[in-house]
Enzyme design. Sequence first.
Site, PDB file in Angstrom:
ATOM      1  N   ASN A  62      11.423  35.388 -28.644  1.00 24.95           N
ATOM      2  CA  ASN A  62      11.272  36.920 -29.019  1.00 24.95           C
ATOM      3  C   ASN A  62      10.524  37.599 -30.131  1.00 24.95           C
ATOM      4  OD1 ASN A  62      13.015  37.283 -26.710  1.00 24.95           O
ATOM      5  ND2 ASN A  62      14.764  37.576 -27.790  1.00 24.95           N
ATOM      6  N   GLU A 126       6.713  38.274 -22.256  1.00 17.83           N
ATOM      7  CA  GLU A 126       7.719  38.941 -21.635  1.00 17.83           C
ATOM      8  C   GLU A 126       7.603  40.390 -21.981  1.00 17.83           C
ATOM      9  OE1 GLU A 126      12.384  37.915 -21.403  1.00 17.83           O
ATOM     10  OE2 GLU A 126      11.990  38.924 -23.078  1.00 17.83           O
ATOM     11  N   TRP A 217      28.730  36.452 -25.712  1.00 13.98           N
ATOM     12  CA  TRP A 217      27.489  36.472 -25.477  1.00 13.98           C
ATOM     13  C   TRP A 217      26.832  35.410 -26.661  1.00 13.98           C
ATOM     14  CZ3 TRP A 217      23.862  38.019 -29.525  1.00 13.98           C
ATOM     15  CH2 TRP A 217      22.471  37.722 -29.067  1.00 13.98           C
ATOM     16  N   ARG A 248      24.610  43.242 -21.722  1.00  9.67           N
ATOM     17  CA  ARG A 248      24.103  42.335 -21.041  1.00  9.67           C
ATOM     18  C   ARG A 248      24.694  42.315 -19.562  1.00  9.67           C
ATOM     19  NH1 ARG A 248      21.092  40.968 -23.761  1.00  9.67           N
ATOM     20  NH2 ARG A 248      20.523  39.602 -25.472  1.00  9.67           N
ATOM     21  N   ASP A 350      15.735  32.315 -15.648  1.00  8.99           N
ATOM     22  CA  ASP A 350      15.897  33.296 -16.682  1.00  8.99           C
ATOM     23  C   ASP A 350      17.340  32.992 -17.342  1.00  8.99           C
ATOM     24  OD1 ASP A 350      15.427  35.051 -18.771  1.00  8.99           O
ATOM     25  OD2 ASP A 350      16.381  36.505 -17.567  1.00  8.99           O
ATOM     26  N   HIS A 387      19.043  38.907 -35.035  1.00  7.63           N
ATOM     27  CA  HIS A 387      18.606  39.847 -33.956  1.00  7.63           C
ATOM     28  C   HIS A 387      18.557  41.261 -34.074  1.00  7.63           C
ATOM     29  CE1 HIS A 387      18.741  40.515 -29.387  1.00  7.63           C
ATOM     30  NE2 HIS A 387      18.666  39.246 -29.157  1.00  7.63           N
ATOM     31  N   SER A 434      14.948  33.231 -32.676  1.00  5.20           N
ATOM     32  CA  SER A 434      14.852  31.990 -32.876  1.00  5.20           C
ATOM     33  C   SER A 434      13.589  31.379 -33.569  1.00  5.20           C
ATOM     34  CB  SER A 434      15.101  31.365 -31.466  1.00  5.20           C
ATOM     35  OG  SER A 434      13.679  31.397 -30.777  1.00  5.20           O
TER      36      SER A 434
HETATM   37  O1  SFD Z   1      16.961  36.991 -25.571  1.00  5.04           O
HETATM   38  C1  SFD Z   1      28.072  24.981 -39.349  1.00  5.04           C
HETATM   39  N1  SFD Z   1      18.533  34.381 -29.571  1.00  5.04           N
HETATM   40  C2  SFD Z   1      17.217  34.477 -29.080  1.00  5.04           C
HETATM   41  N2  SFD Z   1      16.099  34.325 -29.570  1.00  5.04           N
HETATM   42  C3  SFD Z   1      14.926  34.024 -28.986  1.00  5.04           C
HETATM   43  O2  SFD Z   1      13.809  33.965 -29.788  1.00  5.04           O
HETATM   44  N3  SFD Z   1      14.804  34.137 -27.636  1.00  5.04           N
HETATM   45  C4  SFD Z   1      15.834  34.417 -26.799  1.00  5.04           C
HETATM   46  O3  SFD Z   1      15.528  34.372 -25.584  1.00  5.04           O
HETATM   47  C5  SFD Z   1      16.939  34.873 -27.391  1.00  5.04           C
HETATM   48  N4  SFD Z   1      18.199  35.295 -26.779  1.00  5.04           N
HETATM   49  C6  SFD Z   1      19.363  34.663 -27.307  1.00  5.04           C
HETATM   50  C7  SFD Z   1      19.551  34.379 -28.317  1.00  5.04           C
HETATM   51  C8  SFD Z   1      20.766  33.583 -28.907  1.00  5.04           C
HETATM   52  C9  SFD Z   1      21.885  33.464 -27.647  1.00  5.04           C
HETATM   53  C10 SFD Z   1      23.181  33.082 -28.382  1.00  5.04           C
HETATM   54  C11 SFD Z   1      21.691  34.062 -26.540  1.00  5.04           C
HETATM   55  C12 SFD Z   1      20.427  34.488 -26.173  1.00  5.04           C
HETATM   56  C13 SFD Z   1      22.761  33.530 -25.508  1.00  5.04           C
HETATM   57  C14 SFD Z   1      18.547  34.270 -30.906  1.00  5.04           C
HETATM   58  C15 SFD Z   1      18.554  33.258 -31.826  1.00  5.04           C
HETATM   59  O4  SFD Z   1      19.073  31.951 -30.874  1.00  5.04           O
HETATM   60  C16 SFD Z   1      18.888  33.361 -33.042  1.00  5.04           C
HETATM   61  O5  SFD Z   1      18.375  34.185 -33.603  1.00  5.04           O
HETATM   62  C17 SFD Z   1      19.020  31.921 -33.844  1.00  5.04           C
HETATM   63  O6  SFD Z   1      19.246  30.783 -33.129  1.00  5.04           O
HETATM   64  C18 SFD Z   1      19.393  32.173 -35.335  1.00  5.04           C
HETATM   65  O7  SFD Z   1      19.214  30.967 -36.231  1.00  5.04           O
HETATM   66  P1  SFD Z   1      20.328  30.286 -37.214  1.00  5.04           P
HETATM   67  O8  SFD Z   1      19.845  29.252 -37.526  1.00  5.04           O
HETATM   68  O9  SFD Z   1      20.681  31.474 -38.068  1.00  5.04           O
HETATM   69  O10 SFD Z   1      21.736  30.280 -36.418  1.00  5.04           O
HETATM   70  P2  SFD Z   1      21.946  29.061 -35.255  1.00  5.04           P
HETATM   71  O11 SFD Z   1      20.970  28.732 -34.528  1.00  5.04           O
HETATM   72  O12 SFD Z   1      23.064  29.778 -34.137  1.00  5.04           O
HETATM   73  O13 SFD Z   1      22.689  27.869 -35.950  1.00  5.04           O
HETATM   74  C19 SFD Z   1      23.953  27.749 -36.740  1.00  5.04           C
HETATM   75  C20 SFD Z   1      24.254  26.444 -37.206  1.00  5.04           C
HETATM   76  O14 SFD Z   1      25.166  26.489 -38.154  1.00  5.04           O
HETATM   77  C21 SFD Z   1      26.276  25.352 -37.805  1.00  5.04           C
HETATM   78  N5  SFD Z   1      27.439  26.008 -38.438  1.00  5.04           N
HETATM   79  N6  SFD Z   1      27.792  23.860 -39.874  1.00  5.04           N
HETATM   80  C22 SFD Z   1      28.648  23.356 -40.853  1.00  5.04           C
HETATM   81  N7  SFD Z   1      29.610  24.092 -41.437  1.00  5.04           N
HETATM   82  C23 SFD Z   1      30.025  25.193 -40.782  1.00  5.04           C
HETATM   83  N8  SFD Z   1      31.226  25.913 -41.026  1.00  5.04           N
HETATM   84  C24 SFD Z   1      29.113  25.928 -39.795  1.00  5.04           C
HETATM   85  N9  SFD Z   1      29.149  26.909 -38.984  1.00  5.04           N
HETATM   86  C25 SFD Z   1      28.114  27.019 -38.036  1.00  5.04           C
HETATM   87  C26 SFD Z   1      25.969  25.384 -36.436  1.00  5.04           C
HETATM   88  O15 SFD Z   1      26.835  24.276 -35.760  1.00  5.04           O
HETATM   89  C27 SFD Z   1      24.763  25.692 -36.084  1.00  5.04           C
HETATM   90  O16 SFD Z   1      23.969  24.296 -36.249  1.00  5.04           O
HETATM   91  S1  SFD Z   1      18.266  36.750 -26.121  1.00  5.04           S
HETATM   92  O17 SFD Z   1      19.491  37.004 -25.180  1.00  5.04           O
HETATM   93  O18 SFD Z   1      18.583  37.661 -27.434  1.00  5.04           O
HETATM   94  P1  AMP Z   2      17.461  40.745 -24.927  1.00  2.38           P
HETATM   95  O1  AMP Z   2      17.513  39.813 -23.793  1.00  2.38           O
HETATM   96  O2  AMP Z   2      18.272  42.108 -24.592  1.00  2.38           O
HETATM   97  O3  AMP Z   2      17.889  39.947 -26.001  1.00  2.38           O
HETATM   98  O4  AMP Z   2      16.254  40.966 -25.123  1.00  2.38           O
HETATM   99  C1  AMP Z   2      15.127  39.972 -25.564  1.00  2.38           C
HETATM  100  C2  AMP Z   2      14.054  41.115 -26.349  1.00  2.38           C
HETATM  101  O5  AMP Z   2      13.467  42.037 -25.547  1.00  2.38           O
HETATM  102  C3  AMP Z   2      14.580  41.428 -27.654  1.00  2.38           C
HETATM  103  O6  AMP Z   2      13.530  41.219 -28.469  1.00  2.38           O
HETATM  104  C4  AMP Z   2      14.930  42.774 -27.375  1.00  2.38           C
HETATM  105  O7  AMP Z   2      14.823  43.730 -28.424  1.00  2.38           O
HETATM  106  C5  AMP Z   2      13.698  43.371 -26.221  1.00  2.38           C
HETATM  107  N1  AMP Z   2      14.260  44.312 -25.486  1.00  2.38           N
HETATM  108  C6  AMP Z   2      15.097  44.036 -24.413  1.00  2.38           C
HETATM  109  N2  AMP Z   2      15.318  45.151 -23.679  1.00  2.38           N
HETATM  110  C7  AMP Z   2      14.441  46.077 -24.150  1.00  2.38           C
HETATM  111  C8  AMP Z   2      14.048  47.392 -23.684  1.00  2.38           C
HETATM  112  N3  AMP Z   2      14.785  48.038 -22.807  1.00  2.38           N
HETATM  113  N4  AMP Z   2      12.970  47.762 -24.295  1.00  2.38           N
HETATM  114  C9  AMP Z   2      12.256  47.568 -25.461  1.00  2.38           C
HETATM  115  N5  AMP Z   2      12.691  46.023 -25.716  1.00  2.38           N
HETATM  116  C10 AMP Z   2      13.749  45.429 -25.155  1.00  2.38           C
END
Ligand code: SFD
Ligand code: AMP
Length: 624
Positions: A62, A126, A217, A248, A350, A387, A434
């Site tokens: 993203n 995207e 989520w 979602r 997806d 996020h 990510s």
């Molecule tokens: O679109 C301990 N995210 C998305 N990012 C993208 O770039 N593209 C996407 O398509 C993304 N989508 C999405 C995303 C997340 C999720 C859940 C879904 C869909 C369903 C966001 C990214 O994933 C997110 O920004 C990053 O992963 C954040 O990174 P970070 O490192 O802050 O968190 P992490 O990866 O979740 O890792 C956490 C770690 O900590 C561990 N942990 N370890 C030891 N002791 C403890 N007490 C701990 N507690 C946690 C975990 O095991 C893990 O290793 S979309 O839908 O938004």
């Molecule tokens: P999402 O699946 O909602 O996490 O969206 C993935 C990426 O698209 C994130 O960067 C969101 O901010 C962006 N996004 C989702 N929906 C929209 C929308 N309607 N307009 C603009 N950006 C969006």
Amino acid sequence: MANFETVEVNTDILICGGGMAACGAAVEAAHWAKKHNLKVTLVDKAAMDRSGAVAMGLSAINQYVDVNTGANTIKDYVEYVRNDLMGITREDLVANIARHVDSSVHLFEKWGLPIWKDADGKYVHEGRWQLMINGESYKIIVAEAAKNALGDENIYERVFITEPLIDDAGHCVGAVGFSIRENKFYVFKAKAVIATMGGAVHVFKPRSSGEGLGRSWYPPFNSGASAYFTIKAGAEMTCQEVRFIPVRFKDAYGPVGAWFLLFKARATNALGEVYMQTRRPELEKWKPYGMVKPVPANLRNWLMMLDVMEGKGPIYMRTDEALQKISDAVPDEKERKKKLKELESEAWEDFLDMTISQAILWAATNTFPEKAPSEIAACEPYFIGSHSGASGAWVSGPEDIAPKEYCWGPPNMTTVEGLFTAGDGSGASSHKFSSGSHAEGRIAGKGAVRWAVEHPGGNGGVPAATIEELKERILRPIDIFKKHAGETTDADINPNYIRPKQYMFRLQKLMDEYAGGVSTNFMTSEPLMVKGLELLDFLKEDAEKLAAEDLHELLRCWENVHRTWQAEAHIRTMMFREETRWPGYYFRSDKPEMKEDWKVFANCKYDRKTGDWEMMKRDIIPTY
Ligand code: SFD
Ligand code: AMP
């Protein structure tokens, strides 16, 4: 006391967590540490290959700014983030991540991640900032590089980090935790610590109940450890009021980004009205942010919520219409059919790449996305600084960009010396996702090595007696269960203790009802929050009586304690901010408007010695 072996690990840089930010920190810290003969150790509560938010994979990256081709500038990205967060953002931090993120993405590709390419070999976008990937194995690929950089002997998996170690002068000098597989208590001593343990889920009551309980989520295993660790260490926190509520596909939490951005789908209410059009006048109230493009995520939510509150649901993603429209544009009939098939498979992929349960739900409900629309809904609130939320620790900015007020140490060091964070752990730098979390982890990793090099003697130590006390406290739930479980016929019901699941239900219920969860349509007010804090105090009393039957329950106990601290920081900061700024995230019925004098950061700090919370405003200093 429970008979656990104590294992002491001495290192220079300790990375807590094994997710995207931690993997970035590992790669970078290992590189710089080698030059200075330092040791880097990583501890994850799970197995790095499939831990954290990216465990199931993702279908898009993203954040990709594409600076090299000149497609966008860093300034463009900063503007996008500032607008999306209604003006509340640390521009220096966002810019620092934005200038490094593309290189993280290029590394992912080099390590083997398939990124979609068009006929000319260019990345398929995207949206403006998002790239399409075949990302089922995304996390395995990123973790492999981190593991190679560190060496297996420096990685501890299935060890739950519970508490920071803080010396008398307030420096962070390590962490303690326990194995969730063996009776072992771990003491990690370090010169610099990076807290990258993700965000927090299940602080609020989820929509999912019954057999769907636990479905959310954001990944259920991220339970507020970064927030707890930094708050307990005494670090200043920021944006603790800024939860994230994604929209979602309903009940299985499938992503919507590809539908809105790639397939250009419309969302409508049950009457077929497009709330983004019919509710447009509402955006005027939230000027100037209501007027920008894209409309900020929380305002998109808000317009939808207004329809739902007026009883105009269900809300539908018009998948049928979108796929038909794209394929109809193909003149040849045979090619048109082929295109439709292609789109259908992209739609299923997806989900299969990142939210498999949504594909299962579609299959179970005979859903054909090309034939019928699917329901979407606002999820329960999550804490995720990476996020479209912003909660996290207040960290030092990059010296070459940040104003002096935002600089007190190496980049990404919290206000506690020796303690760094990134990803979901750092605040006011949203939209890193990510790729940006990985890039920010690299920034923190390099900063932590710098700190260790500049402080070769390390900071002070923690007395052995303090560590023994921590060990007793952390293992106490096991002792409590052993001592009292036999006193009742049902081990769940006992006046001497509370089991972690029941504790979690109490936390979620009070957050839901008093702090603006799903059942109050995300609405709260000062009187509700005052009552919520009172109930939270009672819950905290009972936290002392959490009981654990085994190691797994011990993990659950401490996850819930971590969530509780995130909950408290959240309520306190929502109460402190006397306005409504993100109506689609939470709405204060007693302060329903956005106010110019609240265009500031709302920060808070827990005093380790007195147990008091200090609330403070911090200026937003524009950098771009
Ligand atoms: O679109 C301990 N995210 C998305 N990012 C993208 O770039 N593209 C996407 O398509 C993304 N989508 C999405 C995303 C997340 C999720 C859940 C879904 C869909 C369903 C966001 C990214 O994933 C997110 O920004 C990053 O992963 C954040 O990174 P970070 O490192 O802050 O968190 P992490 O990866 O979740 O890792 C956490 C770690 O900590 C561990 N942990 N370890 C030891 N002791 C403890 N007490 C701990 N507690 C946690 C975990 O095991 C893990 O290793 S979309 O839908 O938004
Ligand atoms: P999402 O699946 O909602 O996490 O969206 C993935 C990426 O698209 C994130 O960067 C969101 O901010 C962006 N996004 C989702 N929906 C929209 C929308 N309607 N307009 C603009 N950006 C969006």
